[in-house]
Design a protein around this motif. Structure first.
Motif, mmCIF file in Angstrom:
data_model
loop_
_atom_site.group_PDB
_atom_site.id
_atom_site.type_symbol
_atom_site.label_atom_id
_atom_site.label_comp_id
_atom_site.label_asym_id
_atom_site.label_seq_id
_atom_site.Cartn_x
_atom_site.Cartn_y
_atom_site.Cartn_z
ATOM 1 N N GLY A 144 0.814 -1.203 0.000
ATOM 2 C CA GLY A 144 0.000 0.000 0.000
ATOM 3 C C GLY A 144 0.847 1.252 0.000
ATOM 4 O O GLY A 144 0.924 1.980 -0.984
ATOM 5 N N THR A 145 1.522 1.518 1.115
ATOM 6 C CA THR A 145 2.300 2.750 1.254
ATOM 7 C C THR A 145 3.588 2.652 0.455
ATOM 8 O O THR A 145 4.380 1.722 0.657
ATOM 9 C CB THR A 145 2.643 2.993 2.731
ATOM 10 N N PRO A 146 3.848 3.599 -0.433
ATOM 11 C CA PRO A 146 5.068 3.534 -1.232
ATOM 12 C C PRO A 146 6.302 3.960 -0.439
ATOM 13 O O PRO A 146 6.192 4.467 0.681
ATOM 14 C CB PRO A 146 4.788 4.515 -2.370
ATOM 15 N N ALA A 147 7.457 3.729 -1.024
ATOM 16 C CA ALA A 147 8.724 4.220 -0.477
ATOM 17 C C ALA A 147 9.517 4.804 -1.638
ATOM 18 O O ALA A 147 9.500 4.260 -2.745
ATOM 19 C CB ALA A 147 9.504 3.097 0.204
ATOM 20 N N PRO A 148 10.230 5.911 -1.421
ATOM 21 C CA PRO A 148 10.984 6.526 -2.522
ATOM 22 C C PRO A 148 12.182 5.688 -2.922
ATOM 23 O O PRO A 148 12.609 4.776 -2.197
ATOM 24 C CB PRO A 148 11.414 7.871 -1.927
ATOM 25 N N ASP A 149 12.735 6.023 -4.091
ATOM 26 C CA ASP A 149 13.948 5.359 -4.550
ATOM 27 C C ASP A 149 15.047 5.481 -3.499
ATOM 28 O O ASP A 149 15.132 6.474 -2.767
ATOM 29 C CB ASP A 149 14.444 5.977 -5.854
ATOM 30 N N ASN A 150 15.892 4.462 -3.476
ATOM 31 C CA ASN A 150 17.072 4.458 -2.604
ATOM 32 C C ASN A 150 16.713 4.586 -1.128
ATOM 33 O O ASN A 150 17.478 5.169 -0.349
ATOM 34 C CB ASN A 150 18.044 5.566 -3.025
ATOM 35 N N THR A 151 15.539 4.049 -0.763
ATOM 36 C CA THR A 151 15.116 4.038 0.641
ATOM 37 C C THR A 151 14.707 2.615 1.013
ATOM 38 O O THR A 151 13.532 2.253 0.940
ATOM 39 C CB THR A 151 13.943 5.004 0.868
ATOM 40 N N PRO A 152 15.665 1.767 1.383
ATOM 41 C CA PRO A 152 15.327 0.388 1.753
ATOM 42 C C PRO A 152 14.320 0.345 2.895
ATOM 43 O O PRO A 152 14.344 1.176 3.807
ATOM 44 C CB PRO A 152 16.676 -0.193 2.184
ATOM 45 N N VAL A 153 13.426 -0.634 2.841
ATOM 46 C CA VAL A 153 12.410 -0.806 3.871
ATOM 47 C C VAL A 153 12.940 -1.783 4.920
ATOM 48 O O VAL A 153 13.146 -2.964 4.613
ATOM 49 C CB VAL A 153 11.097 -1.328 3.273
ATOM 50 N N PRO A 154 13.161 -1.346 6.155
ATOM 51 C CA PRO A 154 13.649 -2.272 7.179
ATOM 52 C C PRO A 154 12.563 -3.234 7.633
ATOM 53 O O PRO A 154 11.363 -2.998 7.416
ATOM 54 C CB PRO A 154 14.071 -1.339 8.313
#
Length: 395
Positions: free
Chosen positions: A194-204
């Motif tokens: 659902g919620t996106p994450a920007p480029d070059n931002t790994p999701v922990p």
């Protein structure tokens, strides 16, 4: 406005007030107006109509033709909408399930398929590499996956046309072209972002709940003869990309709070970005059932998966890849240690077949234990094999 109301749920109904999965539906009187519905027993709550009648702040999200706007709104909105939906269950905004048409519930952005079952990977390794190591050296150090084809993700009930392509039997000198002769299933579990994450931002690992909206069943149909000829050296391509069937219902991740379970013990220490030893239990105790033409052939346990969905998401983004609303990733074939727990025909028949015939219908169902004895359901996934549509080029 619909005037139907569901009867009291049968004891043990997996689509009760603790489940409440989201889908997209249309009705015969408004076939061009898809909107968000919530399954409750054998009925669909018209969430768009209920939200409009109550002046909900989320009415526009629920009137959308896909779940993507709701998914993009983020976890606080997901929790608020779920609370409102529970307050609408006693009101007359329901349609009988058999009177509505269900649609692909979300617009797929990207699709990634993993290979997270140690039992499946080891079984396949023994079939493909007899006498060699069952697992590749990297398998227990990272969740192996590949980038799939978003455009052929289809909703349950969609026929699956037998794919065509190059095939080469071990004893043949040259490949031939034609319909797949070794068409297979893969019983999997999918996770919808659902919620996106920007480029070059790994999701922990700790942000898994902030990004994953919900869970669904997946049948990632596979052509074993096309796959075995094409997959060296770059992996799955035409043998996988022709169809991936998903449920019409996305069960919210929070519905599985009482179903969380520890994954199997890991053989090696994991690198920090995959180390979940200090996190909440990352597995889900889902019990899957696979039927072919109405006969149960397997009951794969999702609790046996070596790699968790949180680890898959962390690995999928650790290189800086973006995360978009509608991104979709699947677990890979779910298999357990027992002969009746194997998630594909390749394993069930030890590579010998028979595989799927034209006209065969495959159905996946699943549930997980909830609080106070409740069952949490996943919407079924059904697909029927139809014959290849065209003759080989030049025929």
């Amino acid at each position: 406005m619909p005037q139907h109301h569901p009867r009291d749920l049968a004891e043990g109904d997996p689509f009760g007030p603790d489940t409440l999965p989201y889908g997209v539906f249309t009705t015969p009187d408004a076939p061009d107006r898809p909107r968000v519905g919530v399954r409750y027993g054998a009925h669909v709550l018209d969430a768009a109509a209920a939200a409009a009648a109550h002046g909900s702040a989320y009415a526009d999200l629920l009137a959308a033709p896909t779940l993507n706007p709701l998914m993009a709104a983020g976890r606080p909105a997901w929790q608020a909408v779920r609370a409102e939906v529970r307050g609408w269950l006693d009101e007359p905004y329901f349609h009988p399930l058999e009177e509505v048409t269900l649609h692909l519930p979300f617009e797929v952005a990207d699709y990634v398929d993993f290979y997270a079952s140690e039992h499946h990977a080891a079984n396949v390794g023994r079939i493909f590499r007899p006498g060699g190591e069952a697992l590749t050296p990297n398998w227990k150090h990272l969740p192996i996956g590949y980038h799939g084809r978003a455009g052929t993700v289809v909703v349950t009930g969609t026929d699956v046309v037998r794919p065509q392509g190059q095939r080469k039997a071990p004893g043949d000198d040259l490949p031939t072209f034609g319909p797949s002769l070794r068409l297979d299933i893969e019983a999997e579990v999918g996770f919808v972002v659902g919620t996106p994450a920007p480029d070059n931002t790994p999701v922990p690992l700790s942000d898994f709940r902030e990004h994953v909206f919900g869970v669904c069943l997946v049948n990632d149909w596979s052509s074993r003869d096309l796959q075995s000829w094409e997959y060296v050296p770059l992996g799955p391509f035409l043998g996988k990309s022709f169809a991936t069937s998903v449920s019409a219902w996305i069960t919210p991740l929070d519905a599985f709070d009482a179903s969380r379970t520890a994954p199997p013990a890991r053989t090696y220490p994991l690198l920090p970005y995959l180390d979940d030893s200090a996190d909440e239990p990352g597995g889900i105790d889902l019990r899957i059932e696979v039927t072919i033409n109405g006969e149960t052939v397997s009951r794969p346990p999702f609790s046996a998966m070596y790699w968790t969905a949180a680890q898959q998401l962390a690995h999928m983004t650790v290189n800086g890849a973006s995360l978009r609303t509608g991104d979709f990733y699947a677990s890979g074939t779910v298999s357990g240690p027992e002969p009746d727990q194997l998630g594909c025909l390749l394993e069930l028949t030890r590579g010998k077949g028979p595989f799927l015939a034209d006209g065969d219908e495959v159905t996946l169902t699943a549930w997980a234990p909830g609080a106070n004895g409740a069952r949490i359901g996943l919407g079924e996934v059904t697909g029927r094999i139809t014959p290849a549509r065209t003759a080989p080029p030049g025929a």
